[in-house]
Scaffold this motif. Sequence first.
Motif, PDB file in Angstrom:
ATOM      1  N   LYS A 266       0.832  -1.212   0.000  1.00 10.23           N
ATOM      2  CA  LYS A 266       0.000   0.000   0.000  1.00 10.23           C
ATOM      3  C   LYS A 266       0.867   1.263   0.000  1.00 10.23           C
ATOM      4  CE  LYS A 266      -3.638  -2.130   2.817  1.00 10.23           C
ATOM      5  NZ  LYS A 266      -4.321  -2.053   4.143  1.00 10.23           N
ATOM      6  N   ALA A 267       1.934   1.231   0.820  1.00  8.11           N
ATOM      7  CA  ALA A 267       2.806   2.410   0.910  1.00  8.11           C
ATOM      8  C   ALA A 267       3.527   2.659  -0.409  1.00  8.11           C
ATOM      9  CB  ALA A 267       3.809   2.221   2.044  1.00  8.11           C
ATOM     10  N   GLU A 268       3.980   1.597  -1.061  1.00 11.04           N
ATOM     11  CA  GLU A 268       4.629   1.767  -2.373  1.00 11.04           C
ATOM     12  C   GLU A 268       3.656   2.391  -3.367  1.00 11.04           C
ATOM     13  OE1 GLU A 268       7.558   1.605  -3.368  1.00 11.04           O
ATOM     14  OE2 GLU A 268       8.684   0.313  -2.010  1.00 11.04           O
ATOM     15  N   ALA A 269       2.421   1.884  -3.388  1.00  9.08           N
ATOM     16  CA  ALA A 269       1.427   2.434  -4.310  1.00  9.08           C
ATOM     17  C   ALA A 269       1.151   3.906  -4.014  1.00  9.08           C
ATOM     18  CB  ALA A 269       0.143   1.619  -4.227  1.00  9.08           C
ATOM     19  N   ALA A 270       1.096   4.252  -2.719  1.00  5.01           N
ATOM     20  CA  ALA A 270       0.799   5.633  -2.335  1.00  5.01           C
ATOM     21  C   ALA A 270       1.901   6.599  -2.740  1.00  5.01           C
ATOM     22  CB  ALA A 270       0.568   5.710  -0.827  1.00  5.01           C
ATOM     23  N   HIS A 271       3.128   6.071  -2.882  1.00  2.28           N
ATOM     24  CA  HIS A 271       4.270   6.937  -3.221  1.00  2.28           C
ATOM     25  C   HIS A 271       4.802   6.652  -4.625  1.00  2.28           C
ATOM     26  CE1 HIS A 271       4.676   8.833   0.752  1.00  2.28           C
ATOM     27  NE2 HIS A 271       4.232   7.684   1.217  1.00  2.28           N
ATOM     28  N   GLY A 272       3.969   6.089  -5.477  1.00  4.78           N
ATOM     29  CA  GLY A 272       4.315   5.925  -6.880  1.00  4.78           C
ATOM     30  C   GLY A 272       5.155   4.704  -7.205  1.00  4.78           C
ATOM     31  N   GLY A 273       5.343   3.799  -6.241  1.00  5.77           N
ATOM     32  CA  GLY A 273       6.127   2.590  -6.495  1.00  5.77           C
ATOM     33  C   GLY A 273       5.277   1.448  -7.018  1.00  5.77           C
ATOM     34  N   ASP A 274       5.925   0.322  -7.226  1.00  5.56           N
ATOM     35  CA  ASP A 274       5.244  -0.872  -7.729  1.00  5.56           C
ATOM     36  C   ASP A 274       4.946  -1.798  -6.544  1.00  5.56           C
ATOM     37  OD1 ASP A 274       4.368  -3.184  -8.913  1.00  5.56           O
ATOM     38  OD2 ASP A 274       5.994  -3.315 -10.380  1.00  5.56           O
ATOM     39  N   PRO A 275       3.684  -1.996  -6.195  1.00  4.23           N
ATOM     40  CA  PRO A 275       3.357  -2.776  -4.992  1.00  4.23           C
ATOM     41  C   PRO A 275       3.247  -4.276  -5.226  1.00  4.23           C
ATOM     42  CG  PRO A 275       1.347  -1.900  -5.932  1.00  4.23           C
ATOM     43  CD  PRO A 275       2.483  -1.415  -6.821  1.00  4.23           C
ATOM     44  N   ARG A 276       3.346  -4.735  -6.482  1.00  6.92           N
ATOM     45  CA  ARG A 276       2.947  -6.110  -6.786  1.00  6.92           C
ATOM     46  C   ARG A 276       3.774  -7.154  -6.060  1.00  6.92           C
ATOM     47  NH1 ARG A 276       3.050  -5.711 -13.190  1.00  6.92           N
ATOM     48  NH2 ARG A 276       4.837  -4.419 -12.609  1.00  6.92           N
ATOM     49  N   GLU A 277       5.086  -6.976  -5.973  1.00  3.56           N
ATOM     50  CA  GLU A 277       5.924  -7.979  -5.323  1.00  3.56           C
ATOM     51  C   GLU A 277       5.566  -8.127  -3.842  1.00  3.56           C
ATOM     52  OE1 GLU A 277       8.651 -10.968  -4.724  1.00  3.56           O
ATOM     53  OE2 GLU A 277       7.810 -10.156  -6.576  1.00  3.56           O
ATOM     54  N   HIS A 278       5.273  -7.016  -3.193  1.00  6.93           N
ATOM     55  CA  HIS A 278       4.912  -7.089  -1.768  1.00  6.93           C
ATOM     56  C   HIS A 278       3.555  -7.762  -1.576  1.00  6.93           C
ATOM     57  CE1 HIS A 278       8.399  -5.011  -0.347  1.00  6.93           C
ATOM     58  NE2 HIS A 278       8.193  -4.016  -1.188  1.00  6.93           N
ATOM     59  N   TYR A 279       2.615  -7.483  -2.459  1.00  3.18           N
ATOM     60  CA  TYR A 279       1.321  -8.167  -2.354  1.00  3.18           C
ATOM     61  C   TYR A 279       1.481  -9.674  -2.585  1.00  3.18           C
ATOM     62  CZ  TYR A 279      -1.197  -3.693  -2.295  1.00  3.18           C
ATOM     63  OH  TYR A 279      -1.680  -2.453  -1.956  1.00  3.18           O
ATOM     64  N   ARG A 280       2.339 -10.048  -3.532  1.00  2.15           N
ATOM     65  CA  ARG A 280       2.580 -11.480  -3.768  1.00  2.15           C
ATOM     66  C   ARG A 280       3.185 -12.136  -2.533  1.00  2.15           C
ATOM     67  NH1 ARG A 280       3.604 -10.158  -9.404  1.00  2.15           N
ATOM     68  NH2 ARG A 280       5.721  -9.522  -8.882  1.00  2.15           N
ATOM     69  N   ARG A 281       4.153 -11.444  -1.921  1.00  5.79           N
ATOM     70  CA  ARG A 281       4.782 -12.017  -0.726  1.00  5.79           C
ATOM     71  C   ARG A 281       3.805 -12.094   0.435  1.00  5.79           C
ATOM     72  NH1 ARG A 281      11.018  -9.726  -0.438  1.00  5.79           N
ATOM     73  NH2 ARG A 281      11.645 -10.418  -2.524  1.00  5.79           N
ATOM     74  N   ALA A 282       2.928 -11.112   0.556  1.00  4.50           N
ATOM     75  CA  ALA A 282       1.897 -11.159   1.600  1.00  4.50           C
ATOM     76  C   ALA A 282       1.007 -12.376   1.395  1.00  4.50           C
ATOM     77  CB  ALA A 282       1.065  -9.878   1.572  1.00  4.50           C
ATOM     78  N   ALA A 283       0.579 -12.591   0.158  1.00  2.00           N
ATOM     79  CA  ALA A 283      -0.282 -13.745  -0.127  1.00  2.00           C
ATOM     80  C   ALA A 283       0.452 -15.050   0.147  1.00  2.00           C
ATOM     81  CB  ALA A 283      -0.762 -13.689  -1.582  1.00  2.00           C
ATOM     82  N   ASP A 284       1.718 -15.119  -0.225  1.00  2.00           N
ATOM     83  CA  ASP A 284       2.496 -16.346   0.011  1.00  2.00           C
ATOM     84  C   ASP A 284       2.565 -16.678   1.497  1.00  2.00           C
ATOM     85  OD1 ASP A 284       2.959 -16.668  -2.687  1.00  2.00           O
ATOM     86  OD2 ASP A 284       5.000 -15.857  -2.631  1.00  2.00           O
TER      87      ASP A 284
END
Length: 302
Positions: A266-284
């Motif tokens: 969420k923080a990456e998305a809020a600051h213009g970053g790419d959040p996908r890797e963190h969401y994948r790791r959260a799901a894992d």
Amino acid sequence: EPFRAAVKDREASRGQPAAPADLQFTLGRTWFGLACADLRRGADPAEGYRQSLSHLSPAIAEGASEIDARVLRATIRLRLADDARQRGQPPAEPLAAAQADLEEVLRRAPDHRRARISLALSRMVAADLLGAGGGDPREEYLRAEQELDDLVKGDPTAWRIRIQLGTCRIRRALAEQARGGDARAAYRAALDDFSQAIADQPQASAAYAERGTAWLELGRVLAARREDARMVLGQAIADLDAAQARDAAALEPIVKRGYAHAELGKAEAAHGGDPREHYRRAADDLERVLRLKPDHREAWAS
């Protein structure tokens, strides 16, 4: 397995004429050790607690190691009260019984260290219960903090007490947030407690896990204030990695790490970053916990 073997051996020796009351106390301690081992591995400790209580009560009645037996019985009852609270069940009965045991110990031995620690922890559980019932638990948490802080001052290397003190500060901080207060100072004080515990005992997985939790909650506060929480959440993940490396069977650090990755996404998305890797790791992480323990409440709640 060593605990199970010890229980089997000691159960087999019951009925022999040598010190049955002392044997009851030893069995109580052994069953408690088994329950703790089950808890660390995500298994249900209820049977170990039940068996331990069934041996401790006769040991107390017969006068075997009565003070130590009362403190251990109170410890188990506090755990049962906390577990009941988390399950939404009424915890008042085991909590009151635990406090009665501890007050009796302190009446006989006012400086008994473990009893003083356990009584402070009982105040934490009482504060949790007060908060769950809609009351304001902050003063009760603060009282527990003060008692634990006094014990730490008496023994600067008491790393286990420091962990409990930091955990109490986290709970008070959450209560402060729930009432619109500023919890940042409480989280930072908790971080100091856990850092000192790690300095005293670098292999204490619980200290890393709890410090990771403090970083995670502080990161959530910063994100809610629209501040950049990415560095703080990265610290949370690093600590939770360290906790899991030191106790591979523990599930809570994996759950909290999943939360931290989700927050960092969420923080990456809020600051213009790419959040996908963190969401994948959260799901894992969360899916891994549910594979190991399908009824894990926190993993499902996420």
